[in-house]
Design an enzyme around this catalytic site. Structure first.
Site, PDB file in Angstrom:
ATOM      1  CB  SER A  83      -0.995   0.016   1.157  1.00  0.00           C
ATOM      2  OG  SER A  83      -0.932   1.178   1.923  1.00  0.00           O
ATOM      3  CE1 TYR A 126      -3.286  -1.319   5.783  1.00  0.00           C
ATOM      4  CE2 TYR A 126      -2.933   0.963   5.118  1.00  0.00           C
ATOM      5  CZ  TYR A 126      -3.166  -0.362   4.786  1.00  0.00           C
ATOM      6  OH  TYR A 126      -3.272  -0.720   3.457  1.00  0.00           O
ATOM      7  CE  LYS A 146      -0.700  -3.131   4.569  1.00  0.00           C
ATOM      8  NZ  LYS A 146      -0.628  -4.360   3.736  1.00  0.00           N
TER       9      LYS A 146
END
Length: 263
Positions: free
Chosen positions: A128, A141, A145
């Site tokens: 991402s 997150y 990531k």
């Protein structure tokens, strides 16, 4: 072998590989979803945990058997997005670390001995844009990531001369359940330029053809990544402006709702 392939990006990857003639194992925690996609593409459903140490070991063992004894391409696609900052619960941080990072480490640990022995293998990490930049409203997150991207980068620089190819997929908004449930942060950052999961799969195939590490379905993410590195203060000021806009929206709506979304 594609994890989190019952819907979204994972399902699109599974469909694209099958269309090219590959035998595909479809994994998802949702067994019905895994069987549905596998049935559609003529693949094999192997539902279950793709993150825990035992779960990953069993998944790879069953997948090897389904694919005739070897896995040529492993797509570490499953991920979760827990909302919140430093105050996010311990279990949200632990789950994010387990699914978004350690799942990749455990899969690589199981796959690398065979790949290095035969001099070939391909590891695809769905990172991402948050792994190159960040995402407002979700520290777990964003942080995990970044770690997923760092691990993919490490794999690539360590093993590319021994035949192992690595790709880090870094899209911004993609029309999946995760984006649908991303709330005000998604409205501000993701939805305006959201693309289809199929466009992400196409971007990966382009990168595979070029044996290119970084997969940017949104080319502008590369420009932002370069700008962040060149002038971090300017980039942080810009992101803080987005953060303040998010806080204004949340105040008007009565505050953020904490939740964890699995993709």
């Amino acid at each position: 072998m594609v994890t989190g392939a019952g819907a979204g990006i994972g399902a699109a990857l599974a469909r694209r590989f099958a269309a090219l003639g590959a035998r595909v194992v479809v994994n998802d925690l949702d067994a019905d979803a895994a069987h549905a996609v596998a049935g559609e593409i003529g693949g094999t459903a192997v539902p279950g945990d793709a993150a825990g140490e035992q779960g990953v070991a069993e998944l790879i063992e069953r997948s090897r058997a389904a694919l005739g004894g070897r896995i040529d391409v492993y797509c570490a696609n499953a991920g979760i997005a827990a909302k919140g900052g430093a105050d996010a619960p311990e279990d949200a941080w632990s789950a994010s670390w387990d699914v978004n990072v350690m799942a990749h480490v455990r899969a690589a640990r199981a796959l690398l001995p065979e790949w290095l022995e035969r001099g070939g293998g391909r590891f695809v990490s769905t990172v991402s844009a948050a792994g190159l930049l960040t995402m407002v409203g979700t520290a777990p997150y964003s942080v995990t990531k970044h770690a997923a991207h760092a691990f993919a980068e490490w794999l690539s620089l360590t093993y590319r001369h021994r035949g192992v190819s690595v790709h880090a997929i870094c899209p911004q908004g993609v029309r999946t359940r995760m984006v649908e449930e991303s709330g005000a942060a998604g409205d501000l950052v993701l939805r305006p330029t959201a693309i289809s999961p199929e466009a992400v799969a196409d971007a990966l195939l382009d990168a595979v053809a070029e044996n290119r590490f970084l997969v940017l379905p949104h080319p502008e993410v590369g420009q932002m990544y370069a700008g962040r590195a060149a002038d971090p203060e300017r980039w942080l000021r810009g992101m803080n402006k987005v953060q303040r806009a998010l806080e204004a929206v949340e105040r008007e709506a009565g505050g953020p709702a904490g939740q964890q979304t699995r993709a």
